[in-house]
Structures are given as C-alpha cells and as structure tokens.
Design a protein around this motif. Structure first.
Motif, PDB file in Angstrom:
ATOM      1  N   UNK A  60     -24.201  86.370  74.697  1.00 38.18           N
ATOM      2  CA  UNK A  60     -23.153  85.352  74.581  1.00 38.18           C
ATOM      3  C   UNK A  60     -22.992  84.907  73.130  1.00 38.18           C
ATOM      4  N   UNK A  61     -24.111  84.627  72.476  1.00 36.63           N
ATOM      5  CA  UNK A  61     -24.046  84.220  71.074  1.00 36.63           C
ATOM      6  C   UNK A  61     -23.477  85.333  70.198  1.00 36.63           C
ATOM      7  N   UNK A  62     -23.870  86.570  70.453  1.00 30.30           N
ATOM      8  CA  UNK A  62     -23.355  87.681  69.665  1.00 30.30           C
ATOM      9  C   UNK A  62     -21.858  87.879  69.827  1.00 30.30           C
ATOM     10  N   UNK A  63     -21.362  87.748  71.053  1.00 30.61           N
ATOM     11  CA  UNK A  63     -19.926  87.907  71.278  1.00 30.61           C
ATOM     12  C   UNK A  63     -19.128  86.808  70.586  1.00 30.61           C
ATOM     13  N   UNK A  64     -19.592  85.575  70.689  1.00 30.51           N
ATOM     14  CA  UNK A  64     -18.877  84.461  70.049  1.00 30.51           C
ATOM     15  C   UNK A  64     -18.878  84.627  68.532  1.00 30.51           C
ATOM     16  N   UNK A  65     -20.019  85.009  67.988  1.00 26.84           N
ATOM     17  CA  UNK A  65     -20.108  85.211  66.537  1.00 26.84           C
ATOM     18  C   UNK A  65     -19.191  86.355  66.097  1.00 26.84           C
ATOM     19  N   UNK A  66     -19.114  87.421  66.889  1.00 26.41           N
ATOM     20  CA  UNK A  66     -18.241  88.547  66.545  1.00 26.41           C
ATOM     21  C   UNK A  66     -16.772  88.141  66.546  1.00 26.41           C
ATOM     22  N   UNK A  67     -16.363  87.377  67.559  1.00 25.08           N
ATOM     23  CA  UNK A  67     -14.973  86.920  67.617  1.00 25.08           C
ATOM     24  C   UNK A  67     -14.660  86.008  66.440  1.00 25.08           C
ATOM     25  N   UNK A  68     -15.579  85.117  66.112  1.00 20.36           N
ATOM     26  CA  UNK A  68     -15.354  84.229  64.961  1.00 20.36           C
ATOM     27  C   UNK A  68     -15.275  85.012  63.656  1.00 20.36           C
ATOM     28  N   UNK A  69     -16.094  86.036  63.525  1.00 22.03           N
ATOM     29  CA  UNK A  69     -16.077  86.846  62.308  1.00 22.03           C
ATOM     30  C   UNK A  69     -14.762  87.606  62.174  1.00 22.03           C
ATOM     31  N   UNK A  70     -14.277  88.156  63.266  1.00 21.51           N
ATOM     32  CA  UNK A  70     -13.002  88.883  63.233  1.00 21.51           C
ATOM     33  C   UNK A  70     -11.856  87.945  62.860  1.00 21.51           C
ATOM     34  N   UNK A  71     -11.831  86.738  63.455  1.00 22.26           N
ATOM     35  CA  UNK A  71     -10.785  85.775  63.119  1.00 22.26           C
ATOM     36  C   UNK A  71     -10.870  85.347  61.657  1.00 22.26           C
ATOM     37  N   UNK A  72     -12.082  85.161  61.161  1.00 26.90           N
ATOM     38  CA  UNK A  72     -12.247  84.777  59.760  1.00 26.90           C
ATOM     39  C   UNK A  72     -11.735  85.866  58.821  1.00 26.90           C
ATOM     40  N   UNK A  73     -12.042  87.110  59.138  1.00 30.39           N
ATOM     41  CA  UNK A  73     -11.552  88.217  58.305  1.00 30.39           C
ATOM     42  C   UNK A  73     -10.031  88.323  58.367  1.00 30.39           C
ATOM     43  N   UNK A  74      -9.448  88.089  59.543  1.00 27.86           N
ATOM     44  CA  UNK A  74      -7.986  88.144  59.654  1.00 27.86           C
ATOM     45  C   UNK A  74      -7.336  87.028  58.844  1.00 27.86           C
ATOM     46  N   UNK A  75      -7.932  85.828  58.857  1.00 31.33           N
ATOM     47  CA  UNK A  75      -7.374  84.738  58.062  1.00 31.33           C
ATOM     48  C   UNK A  75      -7.461  85.030  56.573  1.00 31.33           C
ATOM     49  N   UNK A  76      -8.587  85.582  56.135  1.00 31.89           N
ATOM     50  CA  UNK A  76      -8.717  85.923  54.720  1.00 31.89           C
ATOM     51  C   UNK A  76      -7.704  86.988  54.309  1.00 31.89           C
ATOM     52  N   UNK A  77      -7.491  87.954  55.177  1.00 31.96           N
ATOM     53  CA  UNK A  77      -6.520  89.000  54.862  1.00 31.96           C
ATOM     54  C   UNK A  77      -5.106  88.445  54.807  1.00 31.96           C
TER      55      UNK A  77
END
Length: 211
Positions: free
Chosen positions: A175-192
C-alpha cells in the motif's frame, strides 16, 4: 290599400366557437402519453440494488471529503518512520488491553497507518516510506508478540510472529509503495508541465547575422 306585413328583424345565427382539443384527442396523444409515462415511472418503487448503490456512492463521497478535511503535514523521512513506529506501538498496546493481542486487528490497523505514512512524507523523501513501514510493523509487534521470559525468548517470539503474519507486513508495504509511486509520477508530471510552460514563455532566440 293593402298593408304589407312587417316582420321583426331576426338575429343572425352565430357559428359556435371551436372547442379545444380534448386530452385524449389525436392532436394531444403524444403529450398525454408522455405525462402518463412520467407519472407511472415516478410512482414505481426503486429496486433495492439501486438504493444500495446510491448509499455506497454517498458513503464513498463522504469518505473522500473526510480524507480531504484531514490535516496534510509534510514529514521528513525520519519523521515519517517515527510516526509509523509510534502509531503502531500505541495501537498494539491498545490491542493487547482491549482485544487480548488480536493479530487480525493489528494487521487491519497497520494498513491505514502505512497509507498515512506514504501520504504525509514530503516529496523529497518518498523512498523512505516503504522502508520505514516494515520497521514500524516490527516495533508494533513487541507488546503482542509473546514468547518466553528473557531477551532471547522475546526475540524468538518476534521472529515467529513476523514469519506467521508476514501477509499483513507485505500488504502494508505494498500500500505504501503504490501511494508513493503515484505521488512520484504526479510530481514528475507537474515538473514536466512547469518546464514546458517555462520554455513556451521564453521569447524565441534570434541569431544576429555576422557583419
């Protein structure tokens, strides 16, 4: 002299005004049928499946609103690990006092703690959440692991509890890994997106011809 008979003037006969079309006439069949169908549909009882689905949607909406209303702190990697360990230690102590150390209750409580740890860790320390959650699970097992007297007995009880109830450990870590992965993907999309917006805002560079 003959007198001509005079008749009083008779009023002219007026034509009767046309009657409005009746509700059941040919000109209003569509409207009356629509009204009748709408009335019949509104009077039908709602099936229990639709009621259950509607209640489930309302409950899900309330849960989402409750999660949004919760505080949203930003913890460091060390802070998120300490939060998870302290939360699991307190919950395990309450589990031992109230439920006699039920591992099912402990595992069910471990899942939301893992989710909150992954939500509250700051973006710079997202990798630390899946690492700190298993440590918090092991710390929380100390009051309810059991074992014989002595340090060695408690260690053996802890290892046995970890081996037997590893499913809850893997579930919380997932559960923690999935949430962290989704947050990381969103963060990378915002930076891009911010990078593309900055590039679009810059004026085009024009080359000055050499003299």
């Amino acid at each position: 002299m003959e007198q001509h008979r005079t008749r009083p003037p008779q009023p002219r006969s007026r034509r009767p005004a046309p009657l409005p079309p009746q509700a059941g006439g040919a000109g209003d069949r569509t409207g009356s049928g629509t009204v009748y169908r709408a009335a019949s549909r509104s009077g039908r009882p709602v099936p229990p499946v639709a009621l259950t689905l509607r209640r489930g949607l309302l409950a899900a909406r309330r849960a989402v609103e409750a999660v949004r209303a919760m505080p949203n702190p930003r913890l460091t990697g060390l802070g998120s690990g300490l939060f998870a360990a302290a939360a699991m230690l307190v919950l395990a102590s309450l589990d031992r006092l109230l439920l006699d150390g039920s591992m099912v209750a402990f595992g069910l409580l471990f899942l939301p703690v893992s989710a909150l740890t992954a939500f509250w860790v700051r973006p710079a320390d997202l990798v630390t959440a899946p690492v700190g959650v298993p440590i918090a699970f092991a710390v929380g097992l100390l009051p309810i692991a059991g074992g014989s007297d002595g340090f060695g007995g408690h260690v053996m009880g802890l290892v046995t509890a970890l081996a037997i109830h590893a499913g809850w450990l893997y579930g919380g870590t997932l559960v923690a890994g999935l949430i962290v992965t989704v947050r990381k993907v969103k963060l990378m999309a915002r930076k891009r997106a911010a990078r593309d917006a900055a590039r679009g805002a810059r004026p085009p560079h024009r080359r000055v011809p050499a003299a």
